[in-house]
Motif scaffolding. Structure first.
Motif, PDB file in Angstrom:
ATOM      1  N   UNK A   1     -13.637  10.862  -6.946  1.00  0.00           N
ATOM      2  CA  UNK A   1     -12.437  10.363  -6.889  1.00  0.00           C
ATOM      3  C   UNK A   1     -11.353   9.887  -5.805  1.00  0.00           C
ATOM      4  N   UNK A   2     -11.035   8.891  -5.711  1.00  0.00           N
ATOM      5  CA  UNK A   2      -9.745   8.778  -4.658  1.00  0.00           C
ATOM      6  C   UNK A   2      -8.909   8.273  -5.441  1.00  0.00           C
ATOM      7  N   UNK A   3      -7.772   8.722  -5.837  1.00  0.00           N
ATOM      8  CA  UNK A   3      -6.993   9.834  -5.067  1.00  0.00           C
ATOM      9  C   UNK A   3      -7.215  11.277  -5.668  1.00  0.00           C
ATOM     10  N   UNK A   4      -7.976  11.493  -6.703  1.00  0.00           N
ATOM     11  CA  UNK A   4      -7.820  12.837  -7.403  1.00  0.00           C
ATOM     12  C   UNK A   4      -8.821  13.712  -6.952  1.00  0.00           C
TER      13      UNK A   4
ATOM     14  N   UNK B   1       0.767  -1.209  -0.080  1.00  0.00           N
ATOM     15  CA  UNK B   1      -0.063  -0.209   0.035  1.00  0.00           C
ATOM     16  C   UNK B   1       0.792   1.181   0.137  1.00  0.00           C
ATOM     17  N   UNK B   2       0.655   2.258  -1.165  1.00  0.00           N
ATOM     18  CA  UNK B   2       1.365   3.393  -0.768  1.00  0.00           C
ATOM     19  C   UNK B   2       1.107   4.258   0.058  1.00  0.00           C
ATOM     20  N   UNK B   3      -0.214   4.059   0.753  1.00  0.00           N
ATOM     21  CA  UNK B   3      -0.656   4.768   1.860  1.00  0.00           C
ATOM     22  C   UNK B   3       0.048   4.363   2.971  1.00  0.00           C
TER      23      UNK B   3
ATOM     24  N   UNK C   1       2.763   7.377  -7.188  1.00  0.00           N
ATOM     25  CA  UNK C   1       2.993   6.234  -8.319  1.00  0.00           C
ATOM     26  C   UNK C   1       2.164   5.024  -7.957  1.00  0.00           C
ATOM     27  N   UNK C   2       1.971   4.698  -6.755  1.00  0.00           N
ATOM     28  CA  UNK C   2       1.354   3.436  -6.127  1.00  0.00           C
ATOM     29  C   UNK C   2      -0.102   3.587  -6.697  1.00  0.00           C
ATOM     30  N   UNK C   3      -0.654   4.782  -7.059  1.00  0.00           N
ATOM     31  CA  UNK C   3      -2.206   4.988  -7.424  1.00  0.00           C
ATOM     32  C   UNK C   3      -2.005   4.820  -9.003  1.00  0.00           C
ATOM     33  N   UNK C   4      -0.974   4.372  -9.600  1.00  0.00           N
ATOM     34  CA  UNK C   4      -1.147   4.138 -10.926  1.00  0.00           C
ATOM     35  C   UNK C   4      -0.506   2.700 -11.145  1.00  0.00           C
TER      36      UNK C   4
ATOM     37  N   UNK D   1      -5.808   5.778  -9.473  1.00  0.00           N
ATOM     38  CA  UNK D   1      -6.962   5.242  -8.982  1.00  0.00           C
ATOM     39  C   UNK D   1      -6.689   4.745  -7.530  1.00  0.00           C
ATOM     40  N   UNK D   2      -7.626   4.347  -6.764  1.00  0.00           N
ATOM     41  CA  UNK D   2      -7.495   4.107  -5.431  1.00  0.00           C
ATOM     42  C   UNK D   2      -6.493   2.764  -5.448  1.00  0.00           C
TER      43      UNK D   2
END
Length: 399
Positions: free
Chosen positions: A173-176, A14-16, A356-359, A122-123
């Motif tokens: 949208x998460x993360x946008x 998880x990038x989070x 980057x983790x959301x792509x 995206x999430x």
């Protein structure tokens, strides 16, 4: 030593949460860390939900129905109907968070090797849910230059193959923080009907919409009744992330009977959390009015402060409580680690989520971070100041 599965090896971090050890070390050194990395609201959970759990008269903590409490599904259907959504009790299965709802939706509609098209970024956990099911994500790129609006329908169509089974969106949208317009939803509805695909909409942030915009649900599109799957959750709506209660919603009876088999396999959603979630539906409308006002102020505070920093670009979110910031760095993950490991401003620093983790496209979003404006305005102002000073120091370090 026994070998773990290839699926397990492919599960993404998880990038989070992946930088948590760095944050913990920063705190051990005595630094205060402002957490902009995770969508954990500091808004109080409705008192009616907390009281319902405290006052629950339970002598045996039994299983609930696999679809969730009948009374909760009835009450939830009424809640949706008041929002103009044609949803009945039988269209709802209660899940252990929106995450399980997504897992049920993907597992019910796709086989191993099938493909799902998702606008990116995206999430991040969509990557994990797809990996769990052996499903391939096919990304369609949206960009910060137009606020991450829906990509052209032609971009979707050229990606559709015999293996494509669904399109997944998050709205808002998460993360946008992007909010799809009614026209954009109708374009997607036409597309899935034309190609006989499912349209899965993660609508857990539906209440968080700003600037007089309105949320438009896929459940309002009567022409795609058998194609539409809505995902929802109490986590953000009622600031109840720890309750882990969500739902999968569809009027497609075959889909729901299939999802029910997944629900039966995990037995039932948690009882006390359902009690809290059902009670939370009695929360007065003023709660949301106050919350939306607060989040809009927080959004404006953070976005304005970030856009004043040289080299930083942020688009204005229309919903949810996240934004993507493009930074003047080559590697935002390296910067995020350095922020926690090596930098502080008067004993304070900031934790962000590398974007980057959301792509799913490798090499994209390397200079971006996701920020959650879930802290009070004073803390957001301090966070922006820390990021500003950190970027100056980081640039000197890397010259």
């Amino acid at each position: 030593m026994p070998k773990i599965s290839s699926k397990g090896s492919q599960m993404p971090e998880s990038p989070i949460r992946k930088l948590v050890p760095f944050a913990e070390e920063a705190k051990r050194k005595g630094n205060k860390v402002y957490h902009l990395n995770i969508g954990q609201p500091d808004i109080k959970t409705p008192e009616v939900a907390i009281k319902a759990v405290k006052n629950a008269d339970i002598t045996v903590l039994e299983y609930s129905h696999s679809a969730g409490f009948d009374s909760y599904r009835e009450k939830l259907a009424n809640y949706y109907q008041k929002q103009g959504l044609p949803i009945n009790k039988e269209d709802i299965i209660i899940t252990t968070g929106g995450s399980e709802a997504l897992i049920f939706a993907i597992g019910s509609t796709m086989d191993e090797g099938d493909e799902i098209i998702i606008p990116e970024p995206f999430y991040a956990n969509y990557n994990g849910f797809s990996t769990q099911n052996g499903v391939k994500i096919v990304p369609v790129m949206s960009g910060i230059e137009n606020g991450f609006a829906l990509p052209a329908i032609a971009d979707f169509e050229k990606l559709i193959t015999a293996k494509t089974k669904a399109i997944l969106i998050c709205n808002p949208g998460n993360p946008t923080g992007y909010l799809y317009s009614k026209e954009e939803i109708k374009q997607l509805a036409d597309l899935v009907k034309k190609h006989d695909l499912f349209l899965i909409a993660d609508e857990v942030y539906r209440e968080f919409v700003y600037d007089d915009n309105e949320h438009y649900s896929i459940m309002n599109e009567a022409e795609i009744t058998d194609h539409a799957i809505m995902i929802d959750s109490v986590s953000k709506r009622f600031s109840m992330c720890g309750a882990r209660i969500g739902c999968v919603v569809s009027k497609n009876k075959e889909l729901m009977s299939t999802a029910m088999k997944f629900a039966q396999a995990r037995l039932s959603p948690p009882t006390y959390a359902q009690i809290a979630s059902e009670a939370a539906l009695d929360t007065p409308p003023s709660y949301f009015t106050d919350v939306i006002t607060e989040y809009k102020d927080r959004r404006d505070t953070l976005v304005n402060a970030l856009n004043e920093i040289d080299g930083v670009h942020v688009s204005l979110p229309k919903g949810a409580f996240y934004c993507i910031a493009k930074l003047p760095v080559k590697n935002a993950e390296d910067f995020a680690k350095w922020l926690l490991d090596s930098f502080d401003l008067n004993g304070e620093t900031v934790m962000v989520a590398p974007a980057a983790g959301f792509y799913s496209t490798v090499g994209v979003g390397l200079d971006e971070v996701r920020l959650a404006y879930v802290l009070k305005k004073e803390d957001l102002i301090k966070s922006a100041e820390i990021i500003k000073e950190a970027l100056v120091a980081y640039k000197k370090l890397n010259e």
